[in-house]
Every structure is written in structure tokens, then in C-alpha cells.
Write a protein that holds these residues in place. Sequence first.
Motif, PDB file in Angstrom:
ATOM      1  N   VAL A 130       0.859  -1.180   0.000  1.00  0.00           N
ATOM      2  CA  VAL A 130       0.000   0.000   0.000  1.00  0.00           C
ATOM      3  C   VAL A 130       0.895   1.229   0.000  1.00  0.00           C
ATOM      4  CG1 VAL A 130      -1.853   1.249   1.151  1.00  0.00           C
ATOM      5  CG2 VAL A 130      -1.764  -1.248   1.295  1.00  0.00           C
ATOM      6  N   THR A 131       0.703   2.096  -0.983  1.00  0.00           N
ATOM      7  CA  THR A 131       1.511   3.314  -1.085  1.00  0.00           C
ATOM      8  C   THR A 131       0.628   4.519  -0.802  1.00  0.00           C
ATOM      9  OG1 THR A 131       1.100   3.581  -3.470  1.00  0.00           O
ATOM     10  CG2 THR A 131       2.969   2.215  -2.818  1.00  0.00           C
ATOM     11  N   PHE A 132       1.174   5.480  -0.050  1.00  0.00           N
ATOM     12  CA  PHE A 132       0.448   6.689   0.295  1.00  0.00           C
ATOM     13  C   PHE A 132       1.229   7.910  -0.179  1.00  0.00           C
ATOM     14  CE2 PHE A 132      -0.946   3.632   3.534  1.00  0.00           C
ATOM     15  CZ  PHE A 132      -2.323   3.756   3.437  1.00  0.00           C
ATOM     16  N   GLY A 133       0.527   8.885  -0.701  1.00  0.00           N
ATOM     17  CA  GLY A 133       1.153  10.131  -1.129  1.00  0.00           C
ATOM     18  C   GLY A 133       0.107  11.218  -1.268  1.00  0.00           C
ATOM     19  N   LEU A 134       0.544  12.450  -1.427  1.00  0.00           N
ATOM     20  CA  LEU A 134      -0.391  13.563  -1.543  1.00  0.00           C
ATOM     21  C   LEU A 134      -1.248  13.465  -2.798  1.00  0.00           C
ATOM     22  CD1 LEU A 134       1.703  16.649  -0.375  1.00  0.00           C
ATOM     23  CD2 LEU A 134      -0.364  15.759   0.684  1.00  0.00           C
ATOM     24  N   THR A 135      -0.656  13.022  -3.901  1.00  0.00           N
ATOM     25  CA  THR A 135      -1.378  12.982  -5.168  1.00  0.00           C
ATOM     26  C   THR A 135      -1.778  11.578  -5.593  1.00  0.00           C
ATOM     27  OG1 THR A 135       0.714  12.897  -6.403  1.00  0.00           O
ATOM     28  CG2 THR A 135      -0.235  15.074  -5.986  1.00  0.00           C
ATOM     29  N   PHE A 136      -1.321  10.560  -4.897  1.00  0.00           N
ATOM     30  CA  PHE A 136      -1.682   9.191  -5.249  1.00  0.00           C
ATOM     31  C   PHE A 136      -1.584   8.288  -4.030  1.00  0.00           C
ATOM     32  CE2 PHE A 136       2.880   9.394  -5.561  1.00  0.00           C
ATOM     33  CZ  PHE A 136       3.304   8.192  -5.006  1.00  0.00           C
TER      34      PHE A 136
ATOM     35  N   SER B 274      -7.681 -16.679   4.007  1.00  0.00           N
ATOM     36  CA  SER B 274      -7.584 -16.083   5.345  1.00  0.00           C
ATOM     37  C   SER B 274      -6.577 -14.942   5.306  1.00  0.00           C
ATOM     38  CB  SER B 274      -7.145 -17.130   6.369  1.00  0.00           C
ATOM     39  OG  SER B 274      -6.870 -16.523   7.625  1.00  0.00           O
ATOM     40  N   THR B 275      -6.961 -13.801   5.852  1.00  0.00           N
ATOM     41  CA  THR B 275      -6.069 -12.639   5.860  1.00  0.00           C
ATOM     42  C   THR B 275      -5.139 -12.637   7.066  1.00  0.00           C
ATOM     43  OG1 THR B 275      -7.710 -11.303   7.064  1.00  0.00           O
ATOM     44  CG2 THR B 275      -7.795 -11.247   4.651  1.00  0.00           C
ATOM     45  N   LYS B 276      -5.256 -13.630   7.910  1.00  0.00           N
ATOM     46  CA  LYS B 276      -4.497 -13.645   9.167  1.00  0.00           C
ATOM     47  C   LYS B 276      -2.995 -13.597   8.939  1.00  0.00           C
ATOM     48  CE  LYS B 276      -3.918 -16.329  13.424  1.00  0.00           C
ATOM     49  NZ  LYS B 276      -4.334 -17.551  14.179  1.00  0.00           N
ATOM     50  N   ASN B 277      -2.513 -14.350   7.969  1.00  0.00           N
ATOM     51  CA  ASN B 277      -1.071 -14.441   7.751  1.00  0.00           C
ATOM     52  C   ASN B 277      -0.575 -13.578   6.586  1.00  0.00           C
ATOM     53  OD1 ASN B 277      -0.710 -16.359   9.857  1.00  0.00           O
ATOM     54  ND2 ASN B 277      -1.428 -17.986   8.485  1.00  0.00           N
ATOM     55  N   ASP B 278      -1.433 -12.753   6.050  1.00  0.00           N
ATOM     56  CA  ASP B 278      -1.012 -11.880   4.948  1.00  0.00           C
ATOM     57  C   ASP B 278      -0.010 -10.842   5.445  1.00  0.00           C
ATOM     58  OD1 ASP B 278      -2.641 -13.217   3.228  1.00  0.00           O
ATOM     59  OD2 ASP B 278      -4.221 -11.701   3.201  1.00  0.00           O
ATOM     60  N   ARG B 279       0.979 -10.554   4.622  1.00  0.00           N
ATOM     61  CA  ARG B 279       1.938  -9.498   4.950  1.00  0.00           C
ATOM     62  C   ARG B 279       1.588  -8.259   4.142  1.00  0.00           C
ATOM     63  NH1 ARG B 279       8.323 -10.452   5.258  1.00  0.00           N
ATOM     64  NH2 ARG B 279       7.752 -10.912   7.385  1.00  0.00           N
ATOM     65  N   ILE B 280       1.278  -7.178   4.841  1.00  0.00           N
ATOM     66  CA  ILE B 280       0.919  -5.922   4.188  1.00  0.00           C
ATOM     67  C   ILE B 280       2.034  -4.916   4.470  1.00  0.00           C
ATOM     68  CG2 ILE B 280      -0.780  -4.077   3.969  1.00  0.00           C
ATOM     69  CD1 ILE B 280      -2.881  -5.982   5.032  1.00  0.00           C
ATOM     70  N   CYS B 281       2.716  -4.476   3.437  1.00  0.00           N
ATOM     71  CA  CYS B 281       3.789  -3.492   3.568  1.00  0.00           C
ATOM     72  C   CYS B 281       3.277  -2.123   3.106  1.00  0.00           C
ATOM     73  CB  CYS B 281       4.998  -3.899   2.723  1.00  0.00           C
ATOM     74  SG  CYS B 281       5.800  -5.426   3.279  1.00  0.00           S
ATOM     75  N   CYS B 282       3.566  -1.110   3.882  1.00  0.00           N
ATOM     76  CA  CYS B 282       3.078   0.230   3.567  1.00  0.00           C
ATOM     77  C   CYS B 282       4.243   1.212   3.499  1.00  0.00           C
ATOM     78  CB  CYS B 282       2.086   0.701   4.622  1.00  0.00           C
ATOM     79  SG  CYS B 282       0.647  -0.383   4.811  1.00  0.00           S
ATOM     80  N   ILE B 283       4.243   2.041   2.468  1.00  0.00           N
ATOM     81  CA  ILE B 283       5.268   3.062   2.320  1.00  0.00           C
ATOM     82  C   ILE B 283       4.610   4.394   1.970  1.00  0.00           C
ATOM     83  CG2 ILE B 283       7.116   1.476   1.680  1.00  0.00           C
ATOM     84  CD1 ILE B 283       6.620   2.141  -1.243  1.00  0.00           C
ATOM     85  N   GLY B 284       5.242   5.468   2.374  1.00  0.00           N
ATOM     86  CA  GLY B 284       4.713   6.798   2.087  1.00  0.00           C
ATOM     87  C   GLY B 284       5.732   7.625   1.315  1.00  0.00           C
ATOM     88  N   PHE B 285       5.239   8.446   0.405  1.00  0.00           N
ATOM     89  CA  PHE B 285       6.101   9.307  -0.404  1.00  0.00           C
ATOM     90  C   PHE B 285       6.046  10.717   0.173  1.00  0.00           C
ATOM     91  CE2 PHE B 285       7.181  11.520  -4.507  1.00  0.00           C
ATOM     92  CZ  PHE B 285       8.434  10.941  -4.659  1.00  0.00           C
ATOM     93  N   VAL B 286       7.176  11.228   0.655  1.00  0.00           N
ATOM     94  CA  VAL B 286       7.209  12.513   1.341  1.00  0.00           C
ATOM     95  C   VAL B 286       8.138  13.494   0.632  1.00  0.00           C
ATOM     96  CG1 VAL B 286       6.715  11.434   3.556  1.00  0.00           C
ATOM     97  CG2 VAL B 286       9.076  11.819   2.884  1.00  0.00           C
ATOM     98  N   ASN B 287       7.815  14.750   0.760  1.00  0.00           N
ATOM     99  CA  ASN B 287       8.644  15.842   0.231  1.00  0.00           C
ATOM    100  C   ASN B 287       8.890  15.752  -1.272  1.00  0.00           C
ATOM    101  OD1 ASN B 287       8.887  16.774   2.881  1.00  0.00           O
ATOM    102  ND2 ASN B 287      10.753  15.589   3.226  1.00  0.00           N
ATOM    103  N   GLY B 288       8.131  14.928  -1.947  1.00  0.00           N
ATOM    104  CA  GLY B 288       8.271  14.818  -3.388  1.00  0.00           C
ATOM    105  C   GLY B 288       9.507  14.071  -3.855  1.00  0.00           C
ATOM    106  N   ASN B 289      10.250  13.457  -2.906  1.00  0.00           N
ATOM    107  CA  ASN B 289      11.492  12.790  -3.335  1.00  0.00           C
ATOM    108  C   ASN B 289      11.972  11.677  -2.408  1.00  0.00           C
ATOM    109  OD1 ASN B 289      12.358  14.201  -1.096  1.00  0.00           O
ATOM    110  ND2 ASN B 289      13.851  15.450  -2.187  1.00  0.00           N
TER     111      ASN B 289
END
Length: 279
Positions: free
Chosen positions: A175-181, A195-210
Motif C-alpha cells: 500500500v503506497t500513500f502520497g499527496l497525489t496518489f 484467510s487474511t491472518k497471515n497476509d503481509r501488508i507493507c506500507c510506504i509513504g512518499f514525502v517531500n516529493g522525493n
Amino acid sequence: MECELTQDIEDGSELDMSTEMNALWKCFRSLDIIEKRVLKSKVRELAFPNTSSMCPPPEKVKTKGRVKKSKGMKPDGYDPYIDDIFDVVADGNCGFCAIALLLGFGEECWSLVRKRLDQEIVSHVTPYDRLFTERIKEVRDSLMISGLGVQPMDKWLSIPDMGYVIVTSYNIILVTFGLTFSMTFFPMRGSHSGSTKNDRICCIGFVNGNHWVPLKMKDGFPMPDIAPGWKQYRTNEATSWAIAYTGRLQHWGYLLGRLSRVTQNPPTEPVDAMSLDEP
């Protein structure tokens, strides 16, 4: 035993490693920078079995030592769902560092992530060629680096391109998070376990445009819309991934609808835009 050892030493052929070492050096010199790091880590494990390799052993992401949040990191709508934010080296490899860290490898193993993603593309050229609309060489080139240190922009982690490859290669959700997307990526092939119990969900955010940073989200956080390429090029069995997370995907749409209404009709008094208790 002494007799056998003496014979080996006198003969020289059994214990002589000159041929193997020369071949190893020849192979090493022919590799690119990423492959050299991989080979060196393997040789180091053999040479120094009692010491750590280039990449530290997997460990859980620390929940302490919170870094300062960047202004671009929290547009209204999902900040209350961020439990923690971590930082990685800002050298053009940050996106790959973030993925390596979230996978438990340690951010120093970013080169192994680059290599794994390229191998994934090479192993499934036809579907990725369709997905990238004949830009497969461009995507692969972005994974190849000529040296360590700061990388130019064309070597950065690109979304959505790399999102599809990451989740399919490691069989995870990204899952990616950013101001425009903001996007959710499911594996392009293979069915969900049910089953979602063992799913690995990785999340990253885009900051400062770079800069990409790893995120630790709260349990059950709403998931943004699925990346468009997944809907068009996934295999039939991969549809089960989206079905398993229908509720959280719909939750995101609900939040966007509420925020849109608040923006169009701003209240005269402060409103908690993230309260989900109201109908």
C-alpha cells in the motif's frame, strides 16, 4: 590420517584452490554492482561463518524511535491510521531500502531487492511486457545501477511500475500513500489463501516529493483503490485477493466521500473527519 594428509599436500591437486579462485574472481568481475553484492555476501558467509553477513538477520520493525513526520506525509484522510513512521537513507535507493526493511531483511539489503525484482520480470517477460506496454527495458534499466552511493532519479523506485513487481515477487500486499496518489497492490498471479491472518501488508509513504519511508499502520486501516494495472492484467485466480479485502477497500471509498462532502460544505465548527461512528 597423517599419511593421507601428507599425500594430499604432496599431490597438490586435491587441496589446491587456484583454479576455483581464479574462476570466482573472473565471475565476480563480470557481474554488475548488485550481483557483486550478492556474491560477496555468499562468499563472506563461507569465509566468516561466525560473523554476520552483509545483510543483518531479519528483525521486526522497531516501534520506538519515531522520526519527525514530514508535512507531505499526512494529508487529511489517513493520518489517524498511521501508527509509526520510520526513515531510511535518502540516496535514491530509499524505496528499495523501505521494502527491504519491511520484509525483515534490513534496509542495507536494498540491492538484493533490486536483483529479485529484475529476476521476477525476466522470469515472466510476456505478462510484464503487456503490463508495461512495451516499456519492459525501461523498467529493467531502472533496477540496474553502475555503482553505490546516490542514485539518479531514473533509478528511484517508481510507482505504479515497481508496485506490481514487488507484490508478485514476494507474494505480499503493498500500500503506497502520497499527496497525489495512494494505491493498493495485490499479487498479479496466484490465489489468496482465504484467510487474511497471515497476509503481509507493507506500507510506504512518499514525502517531500522525493523520498520513500516505511510506515506502520494501525490494524484494519482502510485500503486505497487498487492499482489500475492490476484490474486489467491480473490472472483470474488473483481476483480472490481483492475479494478478501473488499470491506477495507470500501472503507476507503467511504472516507473519501465524507471528506469530499466536508470540503464542499465546510462546517462552522471543527469536525473529526475520521470518526466512523456516525452514519
